[in-house]
Design an enzyme around this catalytic site. Structure first.
Site, PDB file in Angstrom:
ATOM      1  N   GLY A  57       0.834  -1.206   0.000  1.00 25.02           N
ATOM      2  CA  GLY A  57       0.000   0.000   0.000  1.00 25.02           C
ATOM      3  C   GLY A  57       0.858   1.243   0.000  1.00 25.02           C
ATOM      4  CD  GLU A  93       3.801  -2.976  -3.813  1.00 21.43           C
ATOM      5  OE1 GLU A  93       4.603  -3.914  -3.784  1.00 21.43           O
ATOM      6  OE2 GLU A  93       3.969  -1.907  -3.213  1.00 21.43           O
ATOM      7  CD  GLU A 136      12.913  -9.424   1.775  1.00 19.31           C
ATOM      8  OE1 GLU A 136      12.576 -10.613   1.844  1.00 19.31           O
ATOM      9  OE2 GLU A 136      13.540  -8.826   2.658  1.00 19.31           O
TER      10      GLU A 136
END
Lengths: 226, 226
Positions: free
Chosen positions: B42, B62, B112
């Site tokens: 987010g 993402e 990650e």
DNA sequence: CCTTTTCTCGTCACCTTGACGATAATCGTC
DNA sequence: GACGATTATCGTCAAGGTGACGAGAAAAGG
């Protein structure tokens, strides 16, 4: 790391069934922007306040109600950049379902607040859209939950519950089939043992809202098409 | 009139079906607070950005994905006063359903990012709760909409669709009854005319996602009780 | 050719629903 | 007090959807 600054408000879609139809609580705006236009009741979230707390506070301020009756749930959030000309405002809309209790809009502030039939458009900001979303949510909720009872007083008849469905869905329902469904679906309604008195026709048994959170099987409205 | 100042973020519950189970995209936090803890992806909503636009942007950042496949919808908003120790932050959560496409988390930033089986707890902030709400929403959506196809590539078999249901709901479904339901519910899936090749067993016909927005009648999961 | 695997189609009992008839219990009126 | 009007409650029946499960169809592999 810097980030944009927002104001956050809660707006309420407060629905009830009055005079056999679905009505919504609207306020006439007393200041710019949208002066004198109808709008959903709402206000800013305070500095140390949860969203749900702000919604309950606004609901109490506008209606004077607060008790265990009725139902309040989050609806959705709206944050288009231009939705409020004063600046960047995100609003979290809540949906309230209330019985048609005596105190009609007898709260406190909120310049003028009135029950209006749903279907009225021309509301301030993006409130037309929020209202439409709230109505659709309410219609859908009646299919899968026993929340229709939130529109009724603590004790009610099967016929009163059916009239809620008819008002919210805007369609008529066979009284006999509805009676069978309401009384046989587990957890939907529980008989109190009492009955109505003094009305016309055969007295009706009284029921309370059942403890189920989901109707199983659900009570689906007629769909025209997919 | 003065009012409190907020920051507004969007958080994503990105779900997919991988290795026969429901998985969620999580990132390991690279800064305080909750350094090194798993969290939902987010970020902050930009100054001139709509909420849905911010959600799509974060999703693209993402996952690298963006195309017409998959599904993105608003889930709910969370704004408890203490949910972020840095200050008053309201987050608008979005739910994304994606097919298990090649590029696994091959996006860009996000220290990650990994697919993790749902059920993992101990996430940062109130993300445990948001994830739980997102999973429940996805399970419910599969009952009333043809959105299970959002977990599948553009063309898929009935068996693949059934495995989506089994993974999301966590229960097994009779293949023959599911086949009948999927192929006879109007607007659920449309045959492409093609079929699978080279697999074991009889080749399966291929289908595309149907145009219906609502399954009628719905495809209800087994409920243990009300 | 035979077995294995998976897809696809059928069958049957059961349950729910929509349509609607019939009975029960009250009120108002004559 | 009998009667009709009104509303609540219960039954009946056919149609349709679902769960359980049998059986054929179409491929791969030995």
């Amino acid at each position: 790391m810097s980030y944009p600054v927002f104001a956050v408000t809660v707006d309420l879609v407060v629905l009830t069934v009055r005079e056999g139809e679905l009505q919504v609580l609207l306020v006439r705006r007393g200041c710019e922007p949208f002066l004198d236009r109808w709008a959903l009741p709402g206000g800013f979230v305070l500095a140390d306040e949860d969203l749900a707390t702000a919604a309950r506070r606004e609901l109490a301020e506008e209606t004077g109600l607060d008790g265990p009756g009725g139902h309040l749930e989050q609806l959705a959030s709206y944050g288009a950049p231009e939705r409020d000309p004063r600046g960047r405002v995100v609003t979290v809309a809540y949906l309230a379902l209330l019985p048609d209790l005596p105190a009609p809009t007898a709260g406190t502030d909120a310049a003028e607040a009135e029950w209006r039939p749903v279907g009225q458009t021309g509301l301030a900001f993006d409130h037309d859209r929020i209202l439409a979303d709230g109505i659709e949510r309410a219609r859908s909720k009646l299919e899968y939950t026993p929340l229709a009872a939130a529109f009724c007083p603590p004790e009610f008849t099967v016929a009163a519950l059916r009239q809620v469905y008819e008002a919210v869905w805007g369609e008529s329902i066979d009284p006999r089939n509805f009676h069978r469904k309401a009384t046989t679906t587990p957890g939907f309604i529980d008989p109190t043992g009492g009955a109505t008195e003094g009305g016309t026709g055969r007295p009706a048994r009284l029921y309370r809202r059942g403890e189920a959170s989901l109707l199983n099987p659900p009570l689906l409205r007629r769909r025209l098409d997919g």
